[in-house]
Design an enzyme around this catalytic site. Structure first.
Site, PDB file in Angstrom:
ATOM      1  CB  SER A 149     -65.640  42.858 -57.810  1.00 57.37           C
ATOM      2  OG  SER A 149     -66.657  41.932 -57.532  1.00 57.37           O
TER       3      SER A 149
ATOM      4  CD  GLU B  57     -63.053  39.777 -62.680  1.00 54.68           C
ATOM      5  OE1 GLU B  57     -62.993  38.679 -62.074  1.00 54.68           O
ATOM      6  OE2 GLU B  57     -63.750  40.718 -62.287  1.00 54.68           O
TER       7      GLU B  57
ATOM      8  CG  HIS C  94     -62.773  38.201 -57.901  1.00 53.32           C
ATOM      9  ND1 HIS C  94     -63.202  38.700 -59.125  1.00 53.32           N
ATOM     10  CD2 HIS C  94     -63.530  38.835 -56.958  1.00 53.32           C
ATOM     11  CE1 HIS C  94     -64.185  39.578 -58.913  1.00 53.32           C
ATOM     12  NE2 HIS C  94     -64.398  39.673 -57.621  1.00 53.32           N
TER      13      HIS C  94
END
Length: 323
Positions: free
Chosen positions: A103, A223, A293
């Protein structure tokens, strides 16, 4: 097992129960867990002000741990990029420390790669990876989301492989649509190509900055979470128009989750975005990588030279030649 240093370089830890569960689970796996003194600090939305989080990063690098594991992502590292202790982080990695996260951590990983060529690991954070609520706890109302489960077994196995140095690669089953797009092409798609990428939003945020790793001839994995397909397409288009995507050997798309389609999308979906991307490129675009995630995720060495193979419906990322 291993010495794991837990620190908070980005967003503040809001779920203290998940934090405690994550630490206990790592300890139950036999790891020695050292917690940074500022790991639970809060300043606005951050885990401490900028100076506090920079100091935590420095302590993690100086800890001598085998693994430096972030508590969570969120936001906060972008504003620290000019001041990050790049040489200290690179020296720690040279001595065997593995920096792990995802992230928001993507910007540190790519900046570190750009500045020093240092390999780090895209993988779980403490809270979302190891702090998941037990199903029974969730049902009883003790701090978990309904239906939450214990840490994913594949993630744990991949983490163990990373810690022990036994990991040589990863693989996944390609969707049938990928096979049609590849026109049944199999074999090697990339040989000893640098693997790089991470969270798409964070990757795009570095474009045009001094911390952009100009990796040509690489395999780019991506992602994201909470982004509608049109936003994903817009970010991919920015990378496309900047010439980044065409310079890669392949694009590997992971999991894009937690978004909501609207009635006026009228069939426009993430799959349509992927189809559009393929129409713009001559290089392979693979989907379905178990990373993002999501509970089930592999660990990936950012900056390592990898081989990308396709055998039938099986895609393989291999980095065993690194050892």
């Amino acid at each position: 097992m291993s010495h794991i240093y837990v620190y908070s370089p980005s967003g503040a830890v809001r779920d203290r129960a998940a934090f405690r569960r994550g630490v206990k689970r790592l300890q139950a796996l036999g790891h020695e867990v050292e917690i940074d003194p500022a790991a639970l600090t809060t300043h606005q939305r951050f885990a401490g002000d900028d100076a506090t989080r920079l100091a935590a990063i420095g302590r993690a690098a100086a800890s001598g741990a085998d693994v430096a594991l972030v508590t969570r992502g969120g936001y906060g590292l972008t504003r620290l990029l000019p001041e990050l202790p790049y040489r200290q982080l690179a020296r720690a990695a040279d001595k065997g420390m593995r920096f792990v996260g995802l992230s928001d951590f993507t910007v540190l990983q790519l900046a570190l790669l750009a500045r020093t060529g240092t390999i780090s690991w895209a993988g779980p954070a403490l809270l979302e990876g190891f702090g998941a609520a037990d199903t029974a706890d969730a049902a009883d109302g003790h701090g978990g989301k309904p239906g939450a489960a214990t840490p994913d077994e594949i993630m744990l196995a991949c983490f163990d492989d990373m810690v022990s140095g036994a990991g040589e690669g990863t693989g996944w089953r390609l969707p049938a649509s990928d096979l049609a797009a590849l026109a049944n092409r199999s074999g090697s798609l990339a040989h000893r190509a640098p693997l790089w990428g991470g969270n798409l939003t964070m990757v795009v945020s570095l474009l045009g900055t001094p911390w952009w790793p100009d990796v040509r001839g690489g395999v780019l994995f991506l992602e994201d979470v909470g982004e509608h397909p049109y936003r994903i397409e817009r970010m991919l288009a920015q990378l496309l128009h900047a010439g980044v995507l065409a310079q890669q050997r392949a694009i590997v798309l992971g999991q894009f989750t937690e978004y909501r389609l609207a009635p006026h999308d009228r069939g426009y979906s993430m799959r349509k975005v992927f189809e559009w991307l393929r129409s713009q490129l001559k290089i392979p675009v693979l989907t379905g990588l178990p990373f993002g995630h999501v509970p089930t995720k592999v660990l990936l060495p950012v900056g390592a030279k990898i081989d990308l193979l396709v055998e039938g419906r099986d895609a393989l990322l291999l980095w065993g030649h690194q050892h």
